[in-house]
Design a protein around this motif. Structure first.
Motif, PDB file in Angstrom:
ATOM      1  N   ARG A  70     -37.459  12.521 -47.894  1.00 28.13           N
ATOM      2  CA  ARG A  70     -38.329  13.424 -47.238  1.00 28.13           C
ATOM      3  C   ARG A  70     -39.453  13.717 -46.485  1.00 28.13           C
ATOM      4  N   ARG A  71     -39.833  13.492 -47.596  1.00 29.31           N
ATOM      5  CA  ARG A  71     -41.299  13.793 -47.663  1.00 29.31           C
ATOM      6  C   ARG A  71     -41.936  12.781 -46.644  1.00 29.31           C
ATOM      7  N   LYS A  72     -41.696  11.627 -47.029  1.00 29.69           N
ATOM      8  CA  LYS A  72     -42.504  10.277 -45.831  1.00 29.69           C
ATOM      9  C   LYS A  72     -41.655  10.942 -44.429  1.00 29.69           C
ATOM     10  N   ALA A  73     -40.981  11.032 -43.733  1.00 28.85           N
ATOM     11  CA  ALA A  73     -40.966  11.900 -42.367  1.00 28.85           C
ATOM     12  C   ALA A  73     -41.519  13.146 -42.424  1.00 28.85           C
ATOM     13  N   LEU A  74     -41.938  13.872 -43.248  1.00 30.29           N
ATOM     14  CA  LEU A  74     -42.934  15.418 -43.151  1.00 30.29           C
ATOM     15  C   LEU A  74     -43.928  14.462 -42.918  1.00 30.29           C
TER      16      LEU A  74
END
Length: 485
Positions: A70-74
């Motif tokens: 998720r952090r990568k997507a954000l």
């Protein structure tokens, strides 16, 4: 224009596809980036294939990435859209099943009532994780557009505790407006209204047809004369007669937010309609979502084939997200109804509550219309729900089991059906059943498990007053064919 849009819970295949095609309907948005993220690699792979097929078929420049990180997507995202269901259908089934054993019959159970309160307990810790990541790695000033229920609780937590610029989005106002337009015979652009309250209990406080104000009596007569709505919307029509104002939410939803229509099992069928789940069927939305999941799993090749149609054939929906992004990025003004912290927008609701009310979006952001005063009966009903929402949010943040039980006790329908002892035991049972998604209650769950060894009240196996079985793929196919012919 180039900017990044992250979609959390992108494995909600049908809804993500709608958001994707809506946003790409804006001419300036052909070169944006979509970053898809979900905890399910399988669901994520389905939606990535689907959107890539739409892109390739139509020669679009849009960029698509997918990751379970998720952090990568954000990272660097300007807009973050959430449509998550924490606990999936497994936890959702408990939201319906366990309350039924205490006599609490819900149609949806995802906003308040027993299921909605527990859904909030599962969601809020995850929402706060989203907010931490947004604050850490997203574009400065990023906007969080929350589509996930329980809308008010999730938005409350994101704004108050997550400290992220958040707007809660729902389509109930649009759908109710479409009904009113139909019964009044309004053409495109001929109906105007002001709708205000809280999510799923928003009230059409002013309706104008070609500039003429529509009163209660005319609205009641039009609904009662409609051959379909007169049967499907019995709760909403009864509330309209007694309160003087029509409510946004569906018959089934509204019936479970109030203490009057689902408390006596023998009377429930008097108020609901079984032509579709949304009109009051016991566990109706659970059945519907289960069937949809099964359909996508088995019929995905056909869904993928459908994605090969020309982009010009996609019709932009009335979901708010694409219109908000268009207004913020281009300055083309958009009027809608949005979920935000009250802070005086509605004069007779608490300032800390999350309200749903009219606003305008442009390059300067979201500008809410302030100074609205709800009719007293409408405000009273909203305040009952707000009190439950507030306690539920604070319980989810603190892991306070006693406060959680008090929130459940004050829920209008739960309190109308169950005794305090039954409610205390029911909450214990739901905490134990859903322990995997409730980290804030980890220290309290062993004691709840111990109490359940010597239950103080008897429960029963009950499927509810109006339950339908989940249909097979073959039954769904037959029904689709029947509708097509």
């Amino acid at each position: 224009m180039t900017f990044k849009i992250a979609i959390i819970g992108a494995g909600s295949v049908g809804f993500t596809r709608k958001l994707f095609t809506d946003i790409l309907s804006v001419p300036e948005f052909q070169d944006v980036e979509f970053a898809l993220t979900d905890i399910s690699e399988h669901n994520l792979s389905l939606i990535e294939k689907l959107l890539t097929r739409i892109k390739e078929t139509n020669g679009l420049k849009v960029r698509i990435s997918a990751t379970t990180e998720r952090r990568k997507a954000l990272e660097g995202a300007r807009y973050i859209l959430s449509c998550v269901r924490v606990g999936g259908l497994e936890a959702y089934a408990d939201d319906i099943r366990i309350p039924l054993s205490y006599g609490i019959d819900q149609c949806v159970g995802d906003t308040i009532c027993a299921g909605g309160i527990m859904y909030g307990q599962r969601n809020i810790p995850v929402i706060l994780d989203f907010c931490r990541d947004i604050n850490a790695v997203a574009e400065t000033g990023a906007k969080f557009l929350n589509y996930a229920n329980p809308m008010a609780m999730n938005t409350w937590a994101a704004i108050e505790y997550g400290k992220v610029d958040t707007i809660g989005l729902c389509h109930g106002v649009q759908h109710g407006g479409e009904q009113i337009a139909e019964i009044l015979g309004a053409g495109p652009g001929e109906l105007d209204f002001i709708c205000s309250g809280i999510n799923h209990q928003t009230w059409y406080v002013d309706i104008r047809l070609r500039g003429r104000k529509i009163g209660k009596d005319e609205l009641v007569a039009a609904f009662e004369a409609h051959p379909v709505f007169s049967q499907q919307e019995k709760v909403r029509i009864d509330v309209l007669k007694r309160f003087g104002f029509y409510s946004t939410e569906s018959n089934g939803h509204l019936s479970e937010y109030l203490p009057w229509y689902r408390k006596r099992p023998e009377e429930i069928t008097k108020w609901i309609d079984m032509s579709d789940w949304i009109h009051g069927e016991t566990g109706g939305y659970l059945r519907y979502t289960t069937e949809n999941r099964n359909w996508f799993e088995t019929e995905f090749p056909a869904v993928l084939k459908e994605a090969e149609k020309p982009f010009s054939q996609y019709k932009r929906s009335n979901e708010h997200a694409s219109h908000i992004l268009e207004a913020l990025e281009t300055g083309r003004v958009y009027r809608g109804h949005f979920n935000v912290k009250n802070s005086g927008i509605i004069t007779n609701l608490p300032s800390d509550a999350i309200i749903e009310s009219p606003g305008f979006v442009d390059r300067f952001g979201l500008n809410m219309a302030s100074g609205i005063t709800l009719p007293e009966g409408c405000a009273a009903t909203c305040i009952s729900s707000i009190n439950v929402q507030r306690m539920s949010v604070h319980a989810a943040i603190s892991g306070d089991v006693d406060l959680l039980k008090l929130a459940m006790l004050h829920d209008p329908l739960v309190g109308a059906i169950a005794s305090p002892e039954e409610i205390w035991q029911m909450v214990d049972e739901m905490l134990v059943a859903q322990a995997a998604w409730l980290p804030q209650y980890a220290d309290a769950i062993p004691a709840a498990r111990e109490r359940l060894k010597t239950p103080k009240v008897k429960t029963r196996e009950w499927s509810g007053s109006a339950r339908r079985a989940v249909r097979s793929i073959e039954e769904l196919k037959a029904e689709k064919l029947a509708h097509a012919s």
